[in-house]
Design a protein around this motif. Structure first.
Motif, short mmCIF file in Angstrom:
data_model
loop_
_atom_site.label_atom_id
_atom_site.label_comp_id
_atom_site.label_asym_id
_atom_site.label_seq_id
_atom_site.Cartn_x
_atom_site.Cartn_y
_atom_site.Cartn_z
N THR A 133 62.72 16.34 72.66
CA THR A 133 61.95 17.35 73.37
C THR A 133 62.60 17.62 74.72
OG1 THR A 133 59.70 18.07 73.87
CG2 THR A 133 60.28 15.82 74.50
N HIS A 160 57.86 18.61 71.00
CA HIS A 160 57.06 17.55 70.39
C HIS A 160 56.12 16.96 71.43
CE1 HIS A 160 59.83 17.72 67.01
NE2 HIS A 160 60.82 17.65 67.88
N ALA A 184 62.67 11.66 71.28
CA ALA A 184 61.72 12.55 70.61
C ALA A 184 62.28 13.95 70.44
CB ALA A 184 60.42 12.60 71.40
N THR A 220 62.62 8.09 76.20
CA THR A 220 61.60 8.41 75.20
C THR A 220 61.62 9.90 74.86
OG1 THR A 220 60.22 6.58 75.99
CG2 THR A 220 59.13 8.27 74.68
N MET A 221 61.78 10.74 75.85
CA MET A 221 61.81 12.19 75.61
C MET A 221 63.07 12.60 74.85
SD MET A 221 60.22 13.46 79.24
CE MET A 221 60.15 15.21 78.87
N VAL A 279 54.91 13.82 73.03
CA VAL A 279 55.41 12.45 73.19
C VAL A 279 54.25 11.58 73.66
CG1 VAL A 279 57.11 10.98 74.31
CG2 VAL A 279 57.70 13.35 73.75
N THR A 280 53.94 10.55 72.88
CA THR A 280 52.81 9.67 73.21
C THR A 280 53.21 8.20 73.24
OG1 THR A 280 52.13 9.50 70.90
CG2 THR A 280 51.15 11.28 72.19
N SER A 281 54.47 7.92 73.05
CA SER A 281 54.94 6.53 73.02
C SER A 281 55.63 6.16 74.33
CB SER A 281 55.90 6.32 71.85
OG SER A 281 57.04 7.16 72.00
#
Length: 158
Positions: free
Chosen positions: A72, A82, A70, A66-67, A84-86
């Motif tokens: 990041t 960024h 994104a 996920t990171m 990251v919220t997902s």
């Protein structure tokens, strides 16, 4: 960043904390073994330990993926690009630190070395005080309302 915003330190505390916790658990387990639960309940704990380790792997892989998606940083001392919220960040704000804590708990259940269990909680507390609280201030300063809304929606640990 301005001078009023929190800055990360030089030492990447989370990995250091968890490596020290593992080393102390192993050494103390050899020198001063603590009693552990046996019988059927001990067998159940071994199974739960393996489930925890599966969860550790799942959290690490999904959080890193996920990171990376994104775009990041993975460096705990770097400023994120960024918010990251997902993925696992939609369940816990700190999936990597949660995974590290679960690693110690799972190893404790599998090996019967109670020191891992004790140090799991001590490492989580130290990580929160030395890293998470500073990271949260940095994220709030950088992302403002977006981060504050996220932190109201998603718990720090679980």
């Amino acid at each position: 960043m301005t001078g009023t915003q929190p800055k990360h330190g030089i030492i990447p505390w989370p990995p250091v904390i968890y490596v020290v916790a593992i080393a102390l658990s192993v050494v103390l387990g050899m020198l001063y073994p603590l009693p552990w639960i046996g019988g059927i309940f001990g067998d159940i704990l071994v199974g739960a330990g393996w489930v925890a380790l599966f969860g550790v792997a799942a959290l690490w892989v999904t959080a890193i993926r996920t990171m990376v998606r994104a775009k990041t940083t993975l460096n705990p001392n770097a400023e994120p690009d960024h918010l990251v919220t997902s993925g696992p960040f939609g369940i816990t704000r700190n999936p990597m630190y949660l995974a590290n804590t679960l690693l110690l708990i799972g190893v404790s259940f599998i090996t019967g070395i109670a020191w891992f269990l004790l140090f799991a909680f001590l490492a989580a507390f130290a990580t929160q005080k030395l890293a998470i609280e500073k990271e949260e201030r940095m994220l709030a300063a950088k992302f403002g309302k977006k981060y504050r809304d996220y932190s109201k929606r998603v718990r720090r640990w679980i």
